[in-house]
Motif scaffolding. Structure first.
Motif, PDB file in Angstrom:
ATOM      1  N   GLN A 371      -5.919  -2.460   1.876  1.00 50.58           N
ATOM      2  CA  GLN A 371      -6.805  -1.569   1.124  1.00 50.58           C
ATOM      3  C   GLN A 371      -7.455  -0.572   2.070  1.00 50.58           C
ATOM      4  OE1 GLN A 371      -9.384  -4.741  -0.255  1.00 50.58           O
ATOM      5  NE2 GLN A 371     -10.963  -4.201   1.229  1.00 50.58           N
ATOM      6  N   ALA A 372      -8.086   0.443   1.483  1.00 49.27           N
ATOM      7  CA  ALA A 372      -8.956   1.354   2.213  1.00 49.27           C
ATOM      8  C   ALA A 372     -10.396   0.880   2.058  1.00 49.27           C
ATOM      9  CB  ALA A 372      -8.797   2.775   1.685  1.00 49.27           C
ATOM     10  N   ARG A 373     -11.307   1.502   2.777  1.00 51.66           N
ATOM     11  CA  ARG A 373     -12.708   1.054   2.714  1.00 51.66           C
ATOM     12  C   ARG A 373     -13.237   1.079   1.290  1.00 51.66           C
ATOM     13  NH1 ARG A 373     -17.792  -0.259   5.369  1.00 51.66           N
ATOM     14  NH2 ARG A 373     -16.480  -0.756   7.160  1.00 51.66           N
ATOM     15  N   ARG A 374     -13.018   2.181   0.543  1.00 52.68           N
ATOM     16  CA  ARG A 374     -13.517   2.245  -0.835  1.00 52.68           C
ATOM     17  C   ARG A 374     -12.470   2.758  -1.821  1.00 52.68           C
ATOM     18  NH1 ARG A 374     -18.954   1.566  -1.599  1.00 52.68           N
ATOM     19  NH2 ARG A 374     -18.804   2.579  -3.630  1.00 52.68           N
ATOM     20  N   SER A 375     -11.702   3.763  -1.434  1.00 53.89           N
ATOM     21  CA  SER A 375     -10.757   4.393  -2.362  1.00 53.89           C
ATOM     22  C   SER A 375      -9.540   3.514  -2.607  1.00 53.89           C
ATOM     23  CB  SER A 375     -10.292   5.740  -1.816  1.00 53.89           C
ATOM     24  OG  SER A 375     -11.359   6.650  -1.718  1.00 53.89           O
ATOM     25  N   SER A 389       4.822  -5.927  -0.453  1.00 50.25           N
ATOM     26  CA  SER A 389       4.750  -7.081  -1.335  1.00 50.25           C
ATOM     27  C   SER A 389       3.825  -6.697  -2.475  1.00 50.25           C
ATOM     28  CB  SER A 389       4.211  -8.300  -0.580  1.00 50.25           C
ATOM     29  OG  SER A 389       2.864  -8.074  -0.201  1.00 50.25           O
ATOM     30  N   GLN A 390       3.388  -7.651  -3.234  1.00 47.14           N
ATOM     31  CA  GLN A 390       2.469  -7.332  -4.323  1.00 47.14           C
ATOM     32  C   GLN A 390       1.085  -6.958  -3.810  1.00 47.14           C
ATOM     33  OE1 GLN A 390       2.498 -10.674  -7.020  1.00 47.14           O
ATOM     34  NE2 GLN A 390       4.397 -10.021  -8.014  1.00 47.14           N
ATOM     35  N   GLU A 391       0.809  -7.237  -2.555  1.00 45.70           N
ATOM     36  CA  GLU A 391      -0.555  -7.037  -2.059  1.00 45.70           C
ATOM     37  C   GLU A 391      -0.653  -6.211  -0.785  1.00 45.70           C
ATOM     38  OE1 GLU A 391      -2.242 -10.893  -1.647  1.00 45.70           O
ATOM     39  OE2 GLU A 391      -2.545 -11.179  -3.796  1.00 45.70           O
ATOM     40  N   PHE A 519      -6.093  -4.549   7.118  1.00 46.66           N
ATOM     41  CA  PHE A 519      -4.750  -5.115   7.279  1.00 46.66           C
ATOM     42  C   PHE A 519      -4.775  -6.626   7.038  1.00 46.66           C
ATOM     43  CE2 PHE A 519      -5.324  -1.448  10.002  1.00 46.66           C
ATOM     44  CZ  PHE A 519      -4.182  -0.696   9.785  1.00 46.66           C
ATOM     45  N   GLU A 520      -3.633  -7.129   6.658  1.00 45.14           N
ATOM     46  CA  GLU A 520      -3.456  -8.578   6.571  1.00 45.14           C
ATOM     47  C   GLU A 520      -2.767  -9.051   7.843  1.00 45.14           C
ATOM     48  OE1 GLU A 520      -0.504 -10.960   3.953  1.00 45.14           O
ATOM     49  OE2 GLU A 520      -2.373 -10.841   2.794  1.00 45.14           O
ATOM     50  N   THR A 521      -3.402  -9.956   8.560  1.00 42.91           N
ATOM     51  CA  THR A 521      -2.848 -10.462   9.817  1.00 42.91           C
ATOM     52  C   THR A 521      -1.777 -11.510   9.527  1.00 42.91           C
ATOM     53  OG1 THR A 521      -4.443 -12.261  10.017  1.00 42.91           O
ATOM     54  CG2 THR A 521      -5.110 -10.093  10.877  1.00 42.91           C
ATOM     55  N   PRO A 522      -0.953 -11.858  10.526  1.00 42.46           N
ATOM     56  CA  PRO A 522       0.076 -12.888  10.322  1.00 42.46           C
ATOM     57  C   PRO A 522      -0.482 -14.214   9.833  1.00 42.46           C
ATOM     58  CG  PRO A 522       0.500 -11.677  12.341  1.00 42.46           C
ATOM     59  CD  PRO A 522      -0.830 -11.211  11.850  1.00 42.46           C
ATOM     60  N   SER A 523      -1.746 -14.506  10.160  1.00 43.82           N
ATOM     61  CA  SER A 523      -2.347 -15.765   9.722  1.00 43.82           C
ATOM     62  C   SER A 523      -2.926 -15.687   8.320  1.00 43.82           C
ATOM     63  CB  SER A 523      -3.452 -16.176  10.700  1.00 43.82           C
ATOM     64  OG  SER A 523      -4.489 -15.197  10.717  1.00 43.82           O
ATOM     65  N   GLY A 524      -2.837 -14.497   7.691  1.00 40.20           N
ATOM     66  CA  GLY A 524      -3.356 -14.339   6.342  1.00 40.20           C
ATOM     67  C   GLY A 524      -4.773 -13.820   6.263  1.00 40.20           C
ATOM     68  N   GLU A 525      -5.404 -13.596   7.405  1.00 44.37           N
ATOM     69  CA  GLU A 525      -6.762 -13.056   7.414  1.00 44.37           C
ATOM     70  C   GLU A 525      -6.733 -11.549   7.166  1.00 44.37           C
ATOM     71  OE1 GLU A 525      -9.333 -15.681  10.449  1.00 44.37           O
ATOM     72  OE2 GLU A 525      -7.778 -14.471  11.405  1.00 44.37           O
ATOM     73  N   GLN A 526      -7.868 -11.017   6.740  1.00 50.26           N
ATOM     74  CA  GLN A 526      -7.997  -9.574   6.527  1.00 50.26           C
ATOM     75  C   GLN A 526      -8.887  -8.999   7.621  1.00 50.26           C
ATOM     76  OE1 GLN A 526      -8.952  -8.296   2.552  1.00 50.26           O
ATOM     77  NE2 GLN A 526      -7.714  -9.893   1.593  1.00 50.26           N
ATOM     78  N   LYS A 527      -8.418  -7.919   8.215  1.00 50.48           N
ATOM     79  CA  LYS A 527      -9.147  -7.313   9.327  1.00 50.48           C
ATOM     80  C   LYS A 527      -9.107  -5.802   9.197  1.00 50.48           C
ATOM     81  CE  LYS A 527      -9.513  -7.264  14.371  1.00 50.48           C
ATOM     82  NZ  LYS A 527      -8.936  -7.771  15.654  1.00 50.48           N
TER      83      LYS A 527
END
Length: 617
Positions: A371-375, A389-391, A519-527
């Protein structure tokens, strides 16, 4: 001895140190950019009025360099309006390191020859006012000779009512080889900028003979986007007429290629509050070639719109580029205008405008974007978003960075470094005592990186001007300062300029849409990515690069006591929870005293003269 006046003081305090300027007088578009493999020298020409400090008598100035940093400038123009077909001006064009007649090591420039004025997109266009002409040099650029067959294209395309037709640019486009009207086996395309009256801004596409730059065949308009097409705030208004259209096929590290153009867009609708004198913007666009298997006429566009953005959100215009075989990169220069300065102050300088620092354009590819910060990603029209993918998505967009060779400007500077500092508001008494740099010159660079929490309201850099004079009461309620900051809630980068000492000087804020991606990291976290602000200050010009994809150039006209010293402070505004600041300064580096010493060598121009004299002997 002539007594010095305030005029020379004005020129000295606002004339840049490491940005390119003409020897004197008015200058505008960069043109004739390129590299000569025979000598290893870079060539740079520029629109120049050597006879005055206003637009007029448009000629080509000329300079050479071996590093894009220090330029030896010819004292006289290399091309002036001296023939019947260019009596009203030698306008913008391009450079090719090869001749039209098979002579080895000769150089060619392709330019707009003008025999009738005025020309403006708001006026009815008179066919034949502008033409395309060529000049060659057989002595590595010391002298230039027009071709006897000029103009090689005498007028705009027949049966097309244009708003403008100028600024030839030559590039390589494999799509040319698929066009039945093109020259056999030629991948050379020529673009001439302008628009179709009442229909669209565009570039007019030509196929060029691969072994003879005198032969051009018209194929049709490049795109048809309609008048004043404005996809969103992220892309700008594409206007009604284009100038200095450049062709940029760019490939990333994964061998993915996107086709871009740069264009100066005229006739865009500006906000009512804007005080800019001229409704124009420096934009870019990604395009997709139309199928060559379908029947088409010369009125059909050869490509379609994909996505677009703003190349520079400030005062930079007329971006022109060349492929650098030394670095394997596309290098861009812009005209940095003087529009914010009233004419009488500009006249006192004895010079007008400059060129930007050299910039490198690249294809940015960001993978696993959530995602973006807000938009919503779909609302950001300056990116291409491909679903992974879907996400998650792969994001692509045009990147703009300072040429790495600019690091040589730091050779004799004093540098400072700080890192890992929690930030608070500018007026907070608990602001970290080391969260600032004190600078003693008006030529500096700063490179910063911030992590920004979701509670942050504003984060960036405060530049306090005239540090030695801040104790004076007059400065207490009107501090002279410039702010560079990002506002997460509105996804906006801003340069807030100081209150001008002369109310006729325009110091209104410069703004640009900008977001940070998660971004989604390889471990599934969002950063979320960090905020990166990289800025160059040179006397009166400021160029700011944000995350390598948002650029704002502006002019700031300070008085001598304001420009002598400054202090850079880092700040963040927003809610602080349990010693958790709204933003963290991860690192900051500054270099004070950027500049160029004149090389201890015989000038490149003199070296060329000696080389040619030796060859003749």
């Amino acid at each position: 001895m002539e007594q010095k006046t305030s005029h020379s003081d004005d020129a000295q305090r606002w004339q840049p140190s490491y940005h390119f300027t003409a020897p004197h007088g008015w200058m505008n578009d960069p043109c004739g950019l390129g590299h000569d493999p025979a000598t290893g020298l870079y060539h740079l020409s520029f629109q120049w009025n050597p006879k005055g400090n206003d637009w007029g008598n448009m000629s080509w100035g000329h300079a050479v360099s071996n590093d894009l940093l220090y330029w030896d400038v010819y004292p006289e123009p290399c091309l002036q309006p001296t023939t019947e077909y260019d009596q009203c001006g030698v306008f913008t064009g391009c450079f090719r390191p090869n001749a039209v007649d098979g002579v080895p090591n000769a150089l060619t420039v392709i330019y707009t020859s003008v025999k009738r004025l005025p020309i403006h997109y708001t006026l009815p266009y008179v066919p034949g006012s502008e033409s395309v002409s060529l000049a060659t040099s057989h002595d590595q650029g010391l002298t230039w000779q027009r071709l006897d067959c000029n103009p090689v294209i005498p007028r705009s395309p027949p049966n097309v009512k244009v708003t403008g037709w100028r600024d030839p640019f030559v590039g390589v486009w494999q799509f040319m080889q698929e066009q039945p009207e093109a020259f056999p086996s030629s991948d050379l395309c020529g673009l001439i900028s302008g628009g179709i009256a009442g229909q669209t801004p565009t570039a007019f596409v030509y196929s060029i003979h691969p072994h003879d730059l005198r032969q051009w065949k018209y194929l049709g308009p490049l795109v048809d986007v309609g008048l004043n097409f404005q996809p969103s705030r992220w892309s700008g208004d594409l206007g009604v007429n284009w100038e200095v259209v450049n062709w940029l096929p760019i490939t990333d590290d994964e061998d993915v290629t996107r086709l871009f153009i740069l264009m100066g867009a005229e006739g865009g609708r500006l906000p009512d509050k804007s005080r800019k004198k001229t409704p124009r913007a420096q934009l870019w666009m990604s395009i997709k070639p139309c199928s060559s298997t379908q029947p088409r006429s010369t009125t059909d566009a050869l490509a379609s719109y994909a996505f677009s953005g703003v190349f520079d959100h400030g005062c930079a215009y007329a971006a022109n580029s060349f492929w650098d075989p030394v670095t394997g990169q596309q290098i861009v220069y812009c005209w940095i205008t003087e529009d914010d300065l009233p004419d009488d102050l500009r006249h006192k300088q004895g010079w007008s405008s400059m060129l930007s620092i050299p910039r490198v354009v690249k294809l940015i590819t960001l993978r696993h974007v959530k995602q973006a910060r807000r938009s919503e990603l779909s609302a950001i029209t300056s990116i291409e978003a491909q679903e992974e993918s879907q996400e998650t998505f792969t994001i692509r967009t045009l990147g703009v960075v300072p040429d790495p060779r600019l690091k040589a400007l730091r050779s004799k500077t004093s540098s400072m470094h700080i890192e890992h500092l929690p930030l608070s508001t500018l007026d907070s008494c608990i602001s970290p005592p080391k969260a600032h740099f004190s600078l003693t010159t008006s030529e500096w660079e700063i490179d910063t990186e911030f992590s920004v929490s979701d509670r942050c309201g504003r984060v960036g850099i405060e530049i306090r001007h005239g540090l030695a004079h801040h104790h004076k009461p007059a400065h207490a309620d009107r501090p002279c300062r410039t702010l560079l900051y990002w506002e997460p809630a509105s996804e906006t980068s801003c340069i807030q300029r100081p209150i001008p000492h002369d109310s006729r000087i325009n110091h209104e804020p410069e703004t640009a849409p900008h977001t940070l991606f998660t971004f989604e990291t390889p471990s599934g976290e969002q950063k979320e990515e960090t905020l990166q602000i990289h800025a160059f200050w040179d006397k009166s010009v400021l160029e700011v690069f944000v995350n390598e994809r948002t650029v704002i150039s502006t002019r700031i006209y300070l008085q001598p006591d304001q420009a002598s010293q400054c202090e850079l402070r880092f700040f963040a505004e927003g809610e602080t929870n349990h010693d958790d600041p709204p933003a963290m300064l991860l690192q900051a580096d500054s270099w004070d005293g950027l500049g160029l010493d004149k090389p201890d060598r015989v000038s490149l121009i003199e070296q060329l003269r000696m080389r040619n004299n030796s060859t003749r002997e």
